[in-house]
Design an enzyme around this catalytic site. Sequence first.
Site, short mmCIF file in Angstrom:
data_model
loop_
_atom_site.label_atom_id
_atom_site.label_comp_id
_atom_site.label_asym_id
_atom_site.label_seq_id
_atom_site.Cartn_x
_atom_site.Cartn_y
_atom_site.Cartn_z
CB SER A 191 -0.89 0.00 1.23
OG SER A 191 -0.09 -0.09 2.39
CD GLU B 53 9.67 -3.01 16.63
OE1 GLU B 53 9.25 -3.48 15.57
OE2 GLU B 53 9.97 -3.72 17.62
N GLY C 270 3.78 -1.13 17.81
CA GLY C 270 4.06 -2.33 17.02
C GLY C 270 5.48 -2.80 17.25
CG ASP D 253 6.82 -6.72 14.79
OD1 ASP D 253 6.59 -5.50 14.75
OD2 ASP D 253 7.40 -7.33 13.89
CB SER E 95 13.24 5.19 5.94
OG SER E 95 12.14 5.65 6.70
C1 LIG Z 1 9.28 0.28 4.09
C2 LIG Z 1 9.66 1.44 4.89
C3 LIG Z 1 10.28 1.31 6.15
C4 LIG Z 1 10.52 -0.04 6.79
O1 LIG Z 1 11.46 -0.78 6.05
P1 LIG Z 1 11.66 -2.34 6.28
O2 LIG Z 1 12.70 -2.74 5.32
O3 LIG Z 1 10.33 -3.01 6.04
O4 LIG Z 1 12.07 -2.50 7.71
C5 LIG Z 1 10.65 2.45 6.82
N1 LIG Z 1 10.42 3.68 6.31
C6 LIG Z 1 9.85 3.85 5.10
C7 LIG Z 1 9.65 5.23 4.60
C8 LIG Z 1 9.44 2.74 4.35
O5 LIG Z 1 8.86 2.92 3.16
#
Ligand SMILES: *Cc1c(COP(=O)(O)O)cnc(C)c1O
Length: 326
Positions: A81, A207, A211, A213, A307
């Site tokens: 999504s 995290e 959540g 986990d 990220s």
């Molecule tokens: C997917 C995503 C994450 C988490 O990455 P994983 O590899 O699933 O741990 C963190 N920040 C952003 C912006 C993402 O799109």
Amino acid sequence: MIEPTSPNFDDVLAAAQRLKGHAHRTPVLQSRSLNERLGLQVFFKCENFQRMGAFKFRGGFNALSRFTSAQRQAGVVAYSSGNHAQAIALSAQILAIPATIVMPHDASPAKLAATRGYGANVVGYDRYSEDAMAIAQGLATQHGMTFIPPFDHADVLCGQGTAALELFEEMGELDSLFVCLGGGGLLSGSALSAHAKAPHCLVVGVEPEAGNDVQQSFRKGERVRIATPQTIADGAQTPMVGAITFEIIRRLVNDIHTVTDAQLIDTMRFYAERMKMVVEPTGCLSLAAVIQAAPQLQGQRVGVIISGGNVDLARFAQLLETAPTV
Ligand SMILES: *Cc1c(COP(=O)(O)O)cnc(C)c1O
């Protein structure tokens, strides 16, 4: 079943070669006022400026660029999504591979449009009654397409590890590295790079508190599944860490921290106000944890991976309007 061998740092280096000329080498920024306030030095690796707005382009492109010609012809299928959808769609467009993306009917119109804009075929599903992974795997079997999961895949996580690789190449050794964490693709890849390029660097995954986990799994030594967490960090709403990613996280990651949604909003406000950057809630995890742990990090050189920056502007404004907690 044959146990696949765990990916290693050489695979991250190979991914970096494949990404050359395709992924942006994103900037590493600093904020003097933040450094003074916290009593440490933060180096921000800005994957919010990556192509399609998040690090996920790295893993998606690396995985697709390893396809055989038969795989390229039959195409790729993925479900998401969020950012993985756009990462696969854009990578497939660049490599001229047909892409099918399984997305919820109620995904944001902007994300549906972006995914279609990259030329992908979007298949809708109902997120409350249907299983996206089963639909994607069904399409793969039926049409001979290759299914690429969002994190639990060697080529995906090695691609993600190239962001931290660039950070260490540019800044040298760091004392600690904080990484946003959902299913663990970014964290496990970053840990491979840290282990090779900065063996003394502590690697911390972050995290959402709602959540946790991976924190539970990390403490227990085995993967724990939770109900889909309620959090504004929509990129980290994974119910369980990956098998391949967790094997690396167990070995090479030092700790898992958690932060609240209120801390994420404060961090989002900081990025907007002080650094003039739009960072999506999930992308705020890493810095929120550094601010929280600052008393234990005095004088350190700290890496923070931002990220991604994909957030609806209306949603962004709405979140920033909530009252600051500090
Ligand atoms: C997917 C995503 C994450 C988490 O990455 P994983 O590899 O699933 O741990 C963190 N920040 C952003 C912006 C993402 O799109």
